[in-house]
Scaffold this motif. Structure first.
Motif, PDB file in Angstrom:
ATOM      1  N   TYR A  14      36.456  36.788  52.254  1.00 15.10           N
ATOM      2  CA  TYR A  14      35.714  37.703  51.385  1.00 15.10           C
ATOM      3  C   TYR A  14      35.676  37.191  49.942  1.00 15.10           C
ATOM      4  O   TYR A  14      34.799  37.572  49.157  1.00 15.10           O
ATOM      5  N   LEU A  15      36.610  36.282  49.593  1.00 14.57           N
ATOM      6  CA  LEU A  15      36.627  35.752  48.230  1.00 14.57           C
ATOM      7  C   LEU A  15      35.378  34.938  47.901  1.00 14.57           C
ATOM      8  O   LEU A  15      35.005  34.814  46.737  1.00 14.57           O
ATOM      9  N   SER A  16      34.740  34.387  48.909  1.00 10.40           N
ATOM     10  CA  SER A  16      33.519  33.612  48.670  1.00 10.40           C
ATOM     11  C   SER A  16      32.267  34.372  49.101  1.00 10.40           C
ATOM     12  O   SER A  16      31.171  33.799  49.129  1.00 10.40           O
ATOM     13  N   ASP A  17      32.415  35.653  49.410  1.00 13.20           N
ATOM     14  CA  ASP A  17      31.277  36.498  49.780  1.00 13.20           C
ATOM     15  C   ASP A  17      30.765  37.196  48.524  1.00 13.20           C
ATOM     16  O   ASP A  17      31.181  38.304  48.187  1.00 13.20           O
ATOM     17  N   ASN A  18      29.847  36.519  47.836  1.00  8.02           N
ATOM     18  CA  ASN A  18      29.339  37.064  46.581  1.00  8.02           C
ATOM     19  C   ASN A  18      28.139  37.983  46.769  1.00  8.02           C
ATOM     20  O   ASN A  18      27.630  38.538  45.785  1.00  8.02           O
ATOM     21  N   MET A  19      27.702  38.141  48.011  1.00  7.78           N
ATOM     22  CA  MET A  19      26.632  39.087  48.285  1.00  7.78           C
ATOM     23  C   MET A  19      27.188  40.497  48.439  1.00  7.78           C
ATOM     24  O   MET A  19      26.626  41.470  47.935  1.00  7.78           O
ATOM     25  N   THR A  20      28.327  40.613  49.111  1.00  8.25           N
ATOM     26  CA  THR A  20      28.917  41.928  49.386  1.00  8.25           C
ATOM     27  C   THR A  20      29.798  42.417  48.248  1.00  8.25           C
ATOM     28  O   THR A  20      29.868  43.623  47.990  1.00  8.25           O
ATOM     29  N   TYR A  21      30.455  41.471  47.551  1.00  8.06           N
ATOM     30  CA  TYR A  21      31.483  41.854  46.577  1.00  8.06           C
ATOM     31  C   TYR A  21      31.248  41.239  45.208  1.00  8.06           C
ATOM     32  O   TYR A  21      30.623  40.181  45.073  1.00  8.06           O
ATOM     33  N   LYS A  22      31.798  41.920  44.203  1.00 10.93           N
ATOM     34  CA  LYS A  22      31.965  41.365  42.864  1.00 10.93           C
ATOM     35  C   LYS A  22      33.465  41.146  42.672  1.00 10.93           C
ATOM     36  O   LYS A  22      34.270  42.032  42.978  1.00 10.93           O
ATOM     37  N   HIS A  23      33.825  39.964  42.148  1.00 11.98           N
ATOM     38  CA  HIS A  23      35.226  39.567  42.096  1.00 11.98           C
ATOM     39  C   HIS A  23      35.729  39.442  40.666  1.00 11.98           C
ATOM     40  O   HIS A  23      34.977  39.067  39.756  1.00 11.98           O
ATOM     41  N   VAL A  24      37.003  39.723  40.502  1.00 17.94           N
ATOM     42  CA  VAL A  24      37.696  39.364  39.270  1.00 17.94           C
ATOM     43  C   VAL A  24      38.887  38.499  39.662  1.00 17.94           C
ATOM     44  O   VAL A  24      39.481  38.671  40.732  1.00 17.94           O
ATOM     45  N   TYR A  25      39.207  37.537  38.794  1.00 22.72           N
ATOM     46  CA  TYR A  25      40.279  36.588  39.079  1.00 22.72           C
ATOM     47  C   TYR A  25      41.243  36.542  37.903  1.00 22.72           C
ATOM     48  O   TYR A  25      40.835  36.715  36.751  1.00 22.72           O
ATOM     49  N   GLY A  26      42.496  36.271  38.199  1.00 30.48           N
ATOM     50  CA  GLY A  26      43.474  36.165  37.134  1.00 30.48           C
ATOM     51  C   GLY A  26      44.627  35.254  37.489  1.00 30.48           C
ATOM     52  O   GLY A  26      44.828  34.885  38.654  1.00 30.48           O
ATOM     53  N   LEU A  27      45.383  34.899  36.466  1.00 29.03           N
ATOM     54  CA  LEU A  27      46.605  34.118  36.615  1.00 29.03           C
ATOM     55  C   LEU A  27      47.612  34.644  35.611  1.00 29.03           C
ATOM     56  O   LEU A  27      47.386  34.585  34.401  1.00 29.03           O
ATOM     57  N   THR A  28      48.705  35.189  36.125  1.00 32.24           N
ATOM     58  CA  THR A  28      49.750  35.765  35.286  1.00 32.24           C
ATOM     59  C   THR A  28      51.009  34.916  35.398  1.00 32.24           C
ATOM     60  O   THR A  28      51.561  34.787  36.486  1.00 32.24           O
ATOM     61  N   PRO A  29      51.479  34.328  34.294  1.00 33.05           N
ATOM     62  CA  PRO A  29      52.755  33.604  34.334  1.00 33.05           C
ATOM     63  C   PRO A  29      53.912  34.592  34.266  1.00 33.05           C
ATOM     64  O   PRO A  29      53.906  35.510  33.436  1.00 33.05           O
ATOM     65  N   VAL A  30      54.880  34.424  35.146  1.00 34.59           N
ATOM     66  CA  VAL A  30      56.020  35.349  35.198  1.00 34.59           C
ATOM     67  C   VAL A  30      57.312  34.544  35.110  1.00 34.59           C
ATOM     68  O   VAL A  30      57.513  33.595  35.874  1.00 34.59           O
ATOM     69  N   LYS A  31      58.194  34.924  34.192  1.00 31.62           N
ATOM     70  CA  LYS A  31      59.478  34.240  34.041  1.00 31.62           C
ATOM     71  C   LYS A  31      60.485  34.840  35.015  1.00 31.62           C
ATOM     72  O   LYS A  31      61.357  35.635  34.638  1.00 31.62           O
ATOM     73  N   ALA A  32      60.320  34.463  36.267  1.00 28.13           N
ATOM     74  CA  ALA A  32      61.195  34.948  37.331  1.00 28.13           C
ATOM     75  C   ALA A  32      60.976  34.089  38.560  1.00 28.13           C
ATOM     76  O   ALA A  32      59.907  33.477  38.726  1.00 28.13           O
ATOM     77  N   HIS A  33      61.975  34.043  39.430  1.00 25.37           N
ATOM     78  CA  HIS A  33      61.825  33.336  40.702  1.00 25.37           C
ATOM     79  C   HIS A  33      60.720  33.997  41.512  1.00 25.37           C
ATOM     80  O   HIS A  33      60.571  35.222  41.519  1.00 25.37           O
ATOM     81  N   PHE A  34      59.935  33.187  42.216  1.00 29.20           N
ATOM     82  CA  PHE A  34      58.734  33.728  42.860  1.00 29.20           C
ATOM     83  C   PHE A  34      59.040  34.761  43.936  1.00 29.20           C
ATOM     84  O   PHE A  34      58.212  35.630  44.225  1.00 29.20           O
ATOM     85  N   GLU A  35      60.237  34.738  44.520  1.00 24.04           N
ATOM     86  CA  GLU A  35      60.549  35.734  45.537  1.00 24.04           C
ATOM     87  C   GLU A  35      60.772  37.119  44.934  1.00 24.04           C
ATOM     88  O   GLU A  35      60.621  38.136  45.631  1.00 24.04           O
ATOM     89  N   LEU A  36      61.115  37.210  43.658  1.00 25.55           N
ATOM     90  CA  LEU A  36      61.192  38.519  43.002  1.00 25.55           C
ATOM     91  C   LEU A  36      59.807  39.133  42.888  1.00 25.55           C
ATOM     92  O   LEU A  36      59.638  40.355  43.020  1.00 25.55           O
ATOM     93  N   GLU A  37      58.801  38.297  42.661  1.00 26.41           N
ATOM     94  CA  GLU A  37      57.424  38.782  42.631  1.00 26.41           C
ATOM     95  C   GLU A  37      56.965  39.167  44.034  1.00 26.41           C
ATOM     96  O   GLU A  37      56.254  40.161  44.222  1.00 26.41           O
ATOM     97  N   THR A  38      57.394  38.404  45.032  1.00 31.35           N
ATOM     98  CA  THR A  38      57.101  38.779  46.417  1.00 31.35           C
ATOM     99  C   THR A  38      57.687  40.149  46.731  1.00 31.35           C
ATOM    100  O   THR A  38      57.030  41.014  47.332  1.00 31.35           O
ATOM    101  N   ASP A  39      58.959  40.353  46.339  1.00 25.57           N
ATOM    102  CA  ASP A  39      59.603  41.656  46.561  1.00 25.57           C
ATOM    103  C   ASP A  39      58.768  42.780  45.966  1.00 25.57           C
ATOM    104  O   ASP A  39      58.584  43.841  46.583  1.00 25.57           O
ATOM    105  N   ASN A  40      58.286  42.563  44.756  1.00 27.88           N
ATOM    106  CA  ASN A  40      57.518  43.586  44.057  1.00 27.88           C
ATOM    107  C   ASN A  40      56.243  43.951  44.810  1.00 27.88           C
ATOM    108  O   ASN A  40      55.873  45.127  44.918  1.00 27.88           O
TER     109      ASN A  40
END
Length: 350
Positions: A130-156
Motif C-alpha cells: 500500500y506504500l506505493s499505491d498512490n491512487m488509493t492513498y495519500k502518504h506521509v513519511y518520517g524519520l525520528t532519531p531516538v536515543k535508545a536501544h531499538f528494542e525499547l522502541e519495539t516494546d513501545n
C-alpha cells in the motif's frame, strides 16, 4: 556490545532520500554510503576508504563511481577500486575494495543486507504494497532519531496500552471492554486490541469517519517481523455495525539500529486519497506523536537504564499487555542465537 541479527533486511532509507549525491547514515554501528546511479539503481557501500579511512560520502559521484575526497581513489558500485589518479600504474589489486551491501528498493523503501552476501535472500523482505499505491492513498513519511536501544522502541509499538496516557490525539482507545491478544506465527508476532462502545479518537474525527460523539468499536492490530518492521492497522466502525462498514488507518513503523544506544525510527501513515484532510495537518499529528510524545518517554526510560540495553535482564514488572513485545524479543534472540551457532559450526568446519 549489541548482538545484531546480521543476515536480515534492515531499512536504510526512504527511496526519496537517496539521490545522485552521496548520503551517509550510521547503521548497525557502521557508517554506510548511499547514492543513486544514473540508471536509478541504488548503491550501498561502507562509508570508509580502505586507504586512510576517509569518509567516501564527502567525495564526489563521477560517472556512477565514488571518488575519495582524500587521495582520489575511485570505487565503482560494487566497491571495487577502479582508478588511482596519482599513479600511472593501472594495475589495481582486486583486494582494494570497499564493502558493498546488497540493496533492494520496494514500496518506497531502500532495504539493505548487512550480513553474508552469499546468504542474501529477498523472500523475507517485509511487504507493504500500500506504500506505493498512490491512487488509493495519500502518504506521509518520517524519520525520528531516538536515543535508545531499538528494542525499547519495539516494546513501545507492540504495547499500545500507553496510548491514552501518552497520546491525547489518539486517546479514547481503551475502556473496560478492551480485550488483548498476542501470539506468534512463525517469526511474525501480532499484538492486537479490540474495544467496543468506545469514543472516537480526536485524530479519527478529523478523517472522513467523524462520529460526533457516537460510540464506536475499534480494532488495533499490530504485526512485527524481525528484526524491526511493524505494520499497524487501526479500524473503527460505529458500535454494532460490521467492520467493513467503517474506516481504517494504516501505518508502518520500521526500526534500524544506529548504534546500541541510538535508533532510526522510520514511519509512514496513509489516508484515503479522496479525503479532504490537509496532508500537512495529518503529518503534523504523527510528527507530534512520535517526536514529542513517544520519543521523550522512551529516551527517559533508556537514560534510567544507563548502559544496560536488555530491559528483561533488569527484571521489570511484566503485565499481560507486554506479551507481544516479549514475544518479539524472544524471536529476535532465537534468530541471533541460531545465526551464531551456524557461524561457529561453519568456522570450525572451515
Amino acid at each position: 556490545m549489541t548482538d545484531y541479527l546480521m543476515n536480515a533486511w534492515y531499512m536504510g532509507a526512504w527511496c526519496n532520500e537517496v539521490t545522485e549525491k552521496p548520503m551517509s547514515r550510521r547503521l548497525l554501528g557502521v557508517n554506510t554510503l548511499f547514492y543513486r546511479k544514473t540508471d536509478g539503481t541504488v548503491v550501498a557501500l561502507r562509508d570508509r576508504c580502505p586507504h586512510r579511512f576517509a569518509p567516501l560520502s564527502k567525495g564526489k559521484v563521477i560517472n556512477d563511481q565514488i571518488q575519495c575526497p582524500y587521495h582520489g581513489l575511485v570505487f565503482d558500485g560494487t566497491g571495487q577500486c577502479v582508478a588511482n589518479p596519482i599513479t600511472s600504474d593501472t594495475r589495481i589489486p582486486e583486494a582494494v575494495r570497499v564493502q558493498r551491501f546488497p540493496v533492494v528498493e520496494q514500496s518506497n523503501i531502500v532495504w539493505f543486507w548487512p550480513g553474508d552476501p552469499a546468504k542474501c535472500d529477498t523472500s523475507p523482505i517485509p511487504q507493504f504494497p500500500y506504500l506505493s499505491d498512490n491512487m488509493t492513498y495519500k502518504h506521509v513519511y518520517g524519520l525520528t532519531p531516538v536515543k535508545a536501544h531499538f528494542e525499547l522502541e519495539t516494546d513501545n509499538l507492540m504495547d499500545l496500552s500507553h496510548v491514552d496516557m501518552v497520546h491525547p490525539g489518539f486517546s479514547g482507545v481503551f475502556n473496560k471492554t478492551s480485550k488483548y491478544t498476542a501470539g506468534r506465527n512463525g517469526n511474525t508476532v501480532f499484538s492486537n486490541w479490540v474495544t467496543t462502545d468506545a469514543k472516537n479518537a480526536p485524530v479519527m474525527e478529523q478523517t472522513s469517519f467523524p462520529t460526533n460523539g457516537a460510540p464506536i468499536d475499534q480494532w488495533l492490530e499490530m504485526s512485527w517481523q524481525p528484526p524491526g518492521a511493524m505494520y499497524l492497522e487501526v479500524a473503527v466502525t460505529r458500535t454494532g455495525e460490521p467492520r467493513s462498514a467503517g474506516y481504517s488507518l494504516k501505518s508502518v513503523h520500521i526500526l534500524t539500529p544506529e548504534t546500541e544506544h541510538d535508533t532510526h525510527y522510520f514511519w509512514s501513515a496513509a489516508i484515503y486519497s479522496h479525503e479532504h484532510v490537509p496532508l500537512d495537518l495529518f503529518r503534523a499529528g504523527f510528527n507530534n506523536a512520535f517526536d514529542f510524545e513517544d520519543k521523550p518517554m522512551i529516551e527517559a526510560v533508556a537514560a534510567e537504564m544507563g548502559d544496560e540495553i536488555d530491559l528483561l535482564s533488569m527484571k521489570p514488572l511484566l503485565l499481560r499487555s507486554d506479551a507481544g513485545s516479549v514475544l518479539a524479543r524472544r524471536v529476535l534472540k532465537e534468530l541471533i542465537a541460531k545465526e551464531k551457532q551456524e557461524y561457529y559450526q561453519y568456522d570450525r568446519v572451515g
